[in-house]
Design an enzyme around this catalytic site. Sequence first.
Site, PDB file in Angstrom:
ATOM      1  N   GLU A   1      36.233  69.071  24.308  1.00  0.00           N
ATOM      2  CA  GLU A   1      37.380  68.655  25.107  1.00  0.00           C
ATOM      3  C   GLU A   1      36.964  68.967  26.546  1.00  0.00           C
ATOM      4  O   GLU A   1      36.981  70.127  26.966  1.00  0.00           O
ATOM      5  CB  GLU A   1      38.636  69.435  24.733  1.00  0.00           C
ATOM      6  CG  GLU A   1      39.847  68.983  25.530  1.00  0.00           C
ATOM      7  CD  GLU A   1      41.081  69.845  25.294  1.00  0.00           C
ATOM      8  OE1 GLU A   1      42.195  69.296  25.244  1.00  0.00           O
ATOM      9  OE2 GLU A   1      40.932  71.081  25.167  1.00  0.00           O
TER      10      GLU A   1
ATOM     11  N   ASP B   1      37.837  73.541  22.347  1.00  0.00           N
ATOM     12  CA  ASP B   1      39.020  73.436  23.182  1.00  0.00           C
ATOM     13  C   ASP B   1      38.685  73.885  24.606  1.00  0.00           C
ATOM     14  O   ASP B   1      38.008  74.902  24.809  1.00  0.00           O
ATOM     15  CB  ASP B   1      40.118  74.324  22.590  1.00  0.00           C
ATOM     16  CG  ASP B   1      41.413  74.269  23.364  1.00  0.00           C
ATOM     17  OD1 ASP B   1      42.035  73.198  23.377  1.00  0.00           O
ATOM     18  OD2 ASP B   1      41.793  75.302  23.950  1.00  0.00           O
TER      19      ASP B   1
END
Length: 679
Positions: free
Chosen positions: A381, A346
């Site tokens: 990401e 993330d």
Amino acid sequence: MPPASSPRFALSSTPALVPLGGHTDHLGATATAEGVNFAVYSESASAIWVCLFDEQDKEIERFELDMHQDNVHAGLIANIGPGARYGLRADGPYDPDQGYFFDPNKLLVDPYARHLDRVFVRSPRLRLAREDAVDTAELVPKAIVPGGGNDLAQPRKKVPGLYYELNVRGFTMRHPSVQGPLRGTVAGLTTRRVIDHFKHLGVDAVQLMPTAAWIDEGHLPQLGLTNAWGYNPVAYFAVDPRLAPRGPQELRVMTDAYRKVGIAVILDVVYNHTGEGDSEGPILSMMGLDPQTYYRWVEVDGKKRLVNDTGTGNTLRCDHPAVQRLVIESLRYYVEELGVSGFRFDLATILGRDPGFNPEAEMLEKIKADPVLKKAILVAEPWDPGPGGYGLGKFGKEFAEHNDTYRDEIRAFWKGENGKIGALAGKVSGSAEIFDVAGRKPSAGVNMLAVHDGFTLRDLVSYHDKHNEANGEHNRDGHNHNSSWNCGVEGETDDEAINHARKRDVRALLATLFLSRGTPLIQQGDEMYRTQQGNNNAYAQDNEITWVDWENGDGALVDFVGALKSFRKAHPAVSHDHWLTGQDRNGARDVMWLHPDGREMTVADWNDSGASVLGMHLRHKDDEVLVWFNRRVEPVVARLPEGEWAVGIQSDQSFEVAFTEGTATLPPRSVVALVRPRA
């Protein structure tokens, strides 16, 4: 939540610190023949204590760690073993304006804790100033000393053919085969019907949204809401007790079961911030042990302020060796001990900030070079909300990357925006302008149309605007630009024509995804037409908004997604992991782009802002597929290359594709894949 049960530890006599008996090489709690060794990193603590707790959650002993070497405080406590429950306390400077919060009244969770006895909770007492502080032990989870490890697992390195993103609680809470206490847990994912669902879809990589123990954001309790996603971790090694109430072994059982059927388990990990938040957040672990080491700070008018490149109040200091060690060792723990095959990082650019994003930052290089992690599936990401935080295409061949340009351009094409025919071609052929560098392949791009932080596919074609009122922020949260459309009415409707149009559009979107170069990803429930009632930021909805409604799912759509995956797998012309060149090889070109009139696309065709139909003629060895994308609201007659063609798969199965004199009539708002009949 009451403390989870933990193994009792035998006391042959009273626990006692072995003077100078500790060692500093392994951080955390390590059971040995002599007792349990505790080792904690802190550059600024003057003293660190280990506190032992009994089954009634009462502190029974406190020992100061007496070995100090290379900023590690260590100590060996005899007469305890696996199952002992403990927490930490630390002393040192208390000067919030300079980023120091030491306070022995604050019980702290070991950053290397493997198992917690309960979930984290919020309370104003967790942030009281030192002069006003009270003991926080009753509010803080206790770590449980781990026992012997598992047989070391090997990650399933094979490049996935289909990622499936899911939230453990949301996926299992209403599943008919998951009953009683299994609902909402990792164990709930191990039922036969759950696994059969993934096999039917052709999923070979299940991506679990964060499992590390997390805490609610500060504003949620007063709204009666809780964090449903888990993107607010406190203890990186520990699986949240909500998801694994009987301990981390539940995750290992799950990964072993999935490995047996050829499915990799990937964890979404949040090495960018922690739930300790900003200067008003709770003191739970690293903020009370060594805030200068673990977090980024900037000086403003002589005072230290937390850097907020994550938008959550703090930013992990990933260029510090102690943080790098924490990241590497926790990742290896999940691979070797708990059997996961990879990770989705993330806000992965935070891993490479020093302080700006550097693709060759030491943290990223250590992950790529680690002998265990380099065998794992690594997915980035590739962005964060901080300055210069957009890094798509910059993570190197070791990583795959979520491709938001695919999402945005494919949505824009099907929404009807002008001038998108070239973007459509670029995205379905693998986004070569981004990923065709340094030996990377199309599979480096993870193509998605919808993930957790946004509309579901159903909502994408049912809502023009977000509807996040349930989040308690007056609809201010969530993305405002969604490239969504509602087919004529905002939200749910009984209008059969509109509902047909919406399902037709979802099928066209899914067909586009599976017929594109790159690796497809779908989120939970999109294969069964799930809605979140227009909420595009349902992070605080641990309820029916995010719980998949299995009973009312669209079974025909599930079968269609499975058929798309099977078609993709059967046709290397669609899925082979090489870049399309359009150049003649052995008498055939791997791709030709066709106008519906049958001619090859010209410069004028590509520049036609209203162009809405495109043919993609693919060849690989003896496999030949012709894909037509038609976003018009009426049928289109497309002229075909010479020879015999048959329908391989089509998104609108209610419309018969008619073949007449070298043409095919394409359904409105649809994708059709034609194939050469095989002898």
